[in-house]
Enzyme design. Structure first.
Site, PDB file in Angstrom:
ATOM      1  N   LYS A  23     -18.143  -5.534   7.451  1.00 17.09           N
ATOM      2  CA  LYS A  23     -17.056  -6.510   7.768  1.00 17.09           C
ATOM      3  C   LYS A  23     -16.574  -6.192   9.016  1.00 17.09           C
ATOM      4  CE  LYS A  23     -14.264  -6.170   3.271  1.00 17.09           C
ATOM      5  NZ  LYS A  23     -12.941  -5.608   2.573  1.00 17.09           N
TER       6      LYS A  23
ATOM      7  N   HIS B 285       0.876  -1.284  -0.008  1.00 17.78           N
ATOM      8  CA  HIS B 285      -0.049  -0.092  -0.043  1.00 17.78           C
ATOM      9  C   HIS B 285       0.880   1.439   0.006  1.00 17.78           C
ATOM     10  CE1 HIS B 285      -3.241  -2.595   2.280  1.00 17.78           C
ATOM     11  NE2 HIS B 285      -3.695  -2.421   0.970  1.00 17.78           N
TER      12      HIS B 285
HETATM   13  O1  PNS Z   1      -9.091  -2.602   0.227  1.00 16.05           O
HETATM   14  P1  PNS Z   1     -10.533  -3.247  -0.296  1.00 16.05           P
HETATM   15  O2  PNS Z   1     -11.131  -3.824   0.880  1.00 16.05           O
HETATM   16  O3  PNS Z   1      -9.897  -4.113  -1.381  1.00 16.05           O
HETATM   17  O4  PNS Z   1     -11.187  -1.792  -0.626  1.00 16.05           O
HETATM   18  C1  PNS Z   1     -12.283  -2.053  -1.449  1.00 16.05           C
HETATM   19  C2  PNS Z   1     -13.066  -0.664  -1.540  1.00 16.05           C
HETATM   20  C3  PNS Z   1     -13.054   0.193  -0.198  1.00 16.05           C
HETATM   21  C4  PNS Z   1     -12.418   0.091  -2.750  1.00 16.05           C
HETATM   22  C5  PNS Z   1     -14.564  -1.039  -1.804  1.00 16.05           C
HETATM   23  O5  PNS Z   1     -14.983  -1.924  -1.044  1.00 16.05           O
HETATM   24  C6  PNS Z   1     -15.442  -0.001  -1.993  1.00 16.05           C
HETATM   25  O6  PNS Z   1     -15.169   1.091  -2.751  1.00 16.05           O
HETATM   26  N1  PNS Z   1     -16.206   0.403  -0.970  1.00 16.05           N
HETATM   27  C7  PNS Z   1     -17.054   1.603  -0.689  1.00 16.05           C
HETATM   28  C8  PNS Z   1     -18.530   1.245  -1.140  1.00 16.05           C
HETATM   29  C9  PNS Z   1     -18.869   1.604  -2.928  1.00 16.05           C
HETATM   30  O7  PNS Z   1     -18.502   2.539  -3.118  1.00 16.05           O
HETATM   31  N2  PNS Z   1     -19.269   0.331  -3.362  1.00 16.05           N
HETATM   32  C10 PNS Z   1     -19.249   0.349  -4.861  1.00 16.05           C
HETATM   33  C11 PNS Z   1     -17.990  -0.183  -5.304  1.00 16.05           C
HETATM   34  S1  PNS Z   1     -17.920  -1.488  -4.944  1.00 16.05           S
END
Ligand code: PNS
Length: 165
Positions: free
Chosen positions: A41, A17
Site C-alpha cells: 500500500k 479509532h
Molecule cells: O486498517 P485496515 O487497513 O483495515 O487494517 C487491515 C489489517 C492490518 C487488519 C489487515 O490488513 C492485516 O491483518 N494485515 C496483516 C497481514 C495479515 O495478517 N494478513 C492475514 C489476514 S488479512
C-alpha cells in the site's frame, strides 16, 4: 494479564479509532496498537508519522502502547503476548471483510481470537479514506480527527487542494 492488539493502517488515526482504543483499553489490561507497515500500500503518512500521531492521540491512556509491524497480524499478536485481536465494526458492509480476516487468522493460529467492538453511532460513517478525501478538497475535518492530526493532514495537502491547483 489480558492482552490484546488493535491492528490497522491508521492512515491517519480518526476519532472512530480513538473511541475503539479507549473502549478496548477498559476491556483488556494491556492494548498494543499495531500500525501496519505494508509495502503493497502507499499510505499518505509514513509508518513513523502514523505511530507518532497515535502516540499523541492516546497519551491519556496508560495501558496502551504503539508499535509498527510488517508481517502477519497473528504473529504480531504472539510477539506482544496477546491472544486477542480487536477490530471495530461500523456497518454490515464491514462485516463480510472482517469475518473473512478473523476466520483466516483463526485458521493460521487457533489460539488468537478476534473481538469486534461496534463503532459508536456518531462515528459510523467515518474512515481514514473519507478524512483524506474531504481534506483533499479543502473541507473541514475537525469533527473527524484530533486537532494535532488535523494539522498533520492539512500539511500534507498544503498547496495541493483539488480543484484549486
Ligand atoms: O486498517 P485496515 O487497513 O483495515 O487494517 C487491515 C489489517 C492490518 C487488519 C489487515 O490488513 C492485516 O491483518 N494485515 C496483516 C497481514 C495479515 O495478517 N494478513 C492475514 C489476514 S488479512
Amino acid at each position: 494479564m489480558k492482552k490484546a492488539i488493535y491492528p490497522g493502517s491508521f492512515d491517519p488515526v480518526t476519532l472512530g479509532h480513538i473511541d475503539v482504543i479507549e473502549r478496548a483499553s477498559k476491556l483488556f489490561d494491556h492494548l498494543t496498537i499495531g500500525v501496519l507497515n505494508n509495502i503493497a500500500k502507499t499510505p499518505l503518512f509514513s509508518t513513523e508519522e502514523r505511530v507518532n500521531m497515535l502516540k499523541e492521540a492516546t497519551k491519556h491512556i496508560d495501558n496502551v502502547e504503539i508499535k509498527c509491524f510488517g508481517g502477519l497480524t497473528v504473529d504480531f499478536a504472539k510477539e506482544c503476548g496477546a491472544n486477542a485481536v480487536v477490530r471495530g465494526l461500523r456497518a454490515v458492509t464491514d462485516f463480510e471483510y472482517e469475518l473473512q480476516i478473523a476466520q483466516l487468522n483463526r485458521v493460521i493460529d487457533s489460539e488468537i481470537d478476534t473481538v469486534f467492538l461496534i463503532t459508536d453511532l456518531k462515528y459510523a460513517y467515518l474512515s481514514s479514506s473519507s478524512v483524506k478525501e474531504v481534506a483533499a478538497y479543502g473541507g473541514d475535518i475537525s469533527n473527524f480527527v484530533t486537532p494535532s492530526v488535523e494539522a498533520e493532514v492539512k500539511k500534507k495537502f498544503e498547496g495541493k487542494i483539488k480543484g484549486k491547483e
